[in-house]
Design a protein around this motif. Structure first.
Motif, mmCIF file in Angstrom:
data_model
loop_
_atom_site.group_PDB
_atom_site.id
_atom_site.type_symbol
_atom_site.label_atom_id
_atom_site.label_comp_id
_atom_site.label_asym_id
_atom_site.label_seq_id
_atom_site.Cartn_x
_atom_site.Cartn_y
_atom_site.Cartn_z
ATOM 1 N N ILE A 29 38.958 38.599 52.120
ATOM 2 C CA ILE A 29 39.662 38.058 50.962
ATOM 3 C C ILE A 29 39.378 38.868 49.696
ATOM 4 O O ILE A 29 40.182 38.913 48.773
ATOM 5 C CB ILE A 29 39.336 36.558 50.756
ATOM 6 N N TRP A 30 38.220 39.554 49.653
ATOM 7 C CA TRP A 30 37.870 40.355 48.475
ATOM 8 C C TRP A 30 38.900 41.456 48.243
ATOM 9 O O TRP A 30 39.173 41.812 47.108
ATOM 10 C CB TRP A 30 36.479 40.943 48.615
ATOM 11 N N LYS A 31 39.480 41.991 49.292
ATOM 12 C CA LYS A 31 40.519 43.014 49.149
ATOM 13 C C LYS A 31 41.749 42.416 48.463
ATOM 14 O O LYS A 31 42.356 43.036 47.610
ATOM 15 C CB LYS A 31 40.887 43.605 50.512
ATOM 16 N N GLN A 32 42.080 41.179 48.815
ATOM 17 C CA GLN A 32 43.188 40.485 48.153
ATOM 18 C C GLN A 32 42.894 40.334 46.656
ATOM 19 O O GLN A 32 43.778 40.505 45.827
ATOM 20 C CB GLN A 32 43.407 39.102 48.758
ATOM 21 N N TYR A 33 41.651 39.998 46.334
ATOM 22 C CA TYR A 33 41.269 39.836 44.934
ATOM 23 C C TYR A 33 41.478 41.146 44.174
ATOM 24 O O TYR A 33 42.003 41.152 43.058
ATOM 25 C CB TYR A 33 39.812 39.399 44.790
ATOM 26 N N GLN A 34 41.050 42.252 44.775
ATOM 27 C CA GLN A 34 41.216 43.553 44.117
ATOM 28 C C GLN A 34 42.688 43.853 43.865
ATOM 29 O O GLN A 34 43.042 44.374 42.804
ATOM 30 C CB GLN A 34 40.571 44.660 44.948
ATOM 31 N N GLU A 35 43.543 43.515 44.803
ATOM 32 C CA GLU A 35 44.984 43.732 44.625
ATOM 33 C C GLU A 35 45.528 42.877 43.483
ATOM 34 O O GLU A 35 46.290 43.359 42.645
ATOM 35 C CB GLU A 35 45.729 43.441 45.924
ATOM 36 N N ILE A 36 45.140 41.623 43.454
ATOM 37 C CA ILE A 36 45.601 40.726 42.387
ATOM 38 C C ILE A 36 45.061 41.188 41.039
ATOM 39 O O ILE A 36 45.798 41.260 40.050
ATOM 40 C CB ILE A 36 45.187 39.266 42.676
#
Length: 142
Positions: A86-93
């Motif tokens: 999920i941390w990768k999603q955070y970086q994208e957002i």
């Protein structure tokens, strides 16, 4: 109702974000986080996941650019095999909102201490482990 506010942002959450000042912190907590016992203000966002809430919050709330680590995550506990994708999603957002800094990671108990001092905790139904995130509010530029 107002125009342009995503329905995922409750009236209570919008009020809290408006009350927050520069440097105040908001925690977006996963479904396992002890939000009610750790926060002076707990905002329920049941049925919602963190990426959607994070994206909606960042439409209105700037990230603090005056400190080194305005975004903080709960570090994976030693010997825990979980890989928080999920941390990768955070970086994208976060990148969508022009944040290119690091995602600071602190251990579980330090995270709990920070959460207790935060302005508010948003309790979600996020199922991903280690999905908790703290955001420091920045300055609204006119």
């Amino acid at each position: 109702m107002l125009k342009g506010i995503p329905t995922i942002i409750s009236p209570e959450l919008m009020k809290v974000m408006m009350e927050m000042g520069h440097g105040d912190e908001i925690v977006i907590a996963d479904g396992n986080f002890p939000a009610t016992s750790h926060g002076k203000r707990c905002i329920r966002s049941d049925g919602n996941d963190i990426p959607k809430i994070l994206d909606a919050i960042l439409k209105f709330m700037p990230i603090d650019t005056y400190i080194q680590n305005p975004i903080t995550l709960m570090e994976v506990c030693e010997d825990d095999p979980v890989n928080p994708v999920i941390w990768k999603q955070y970086q994208e957002i976060l990148g969508k909102y022009k944040y290119t800094g690091n995602l600071n990671k602190i251990d579980r108990f330090e995270f709990y201490n920070r959460a207790q001092k935060a302005y508010a905790i948003v309790a979600t139904s996020e199922k991903a482990q280690y999905a908790n995130i703290i955001i420091s509010k920045g300055v609204v530029l006119l």
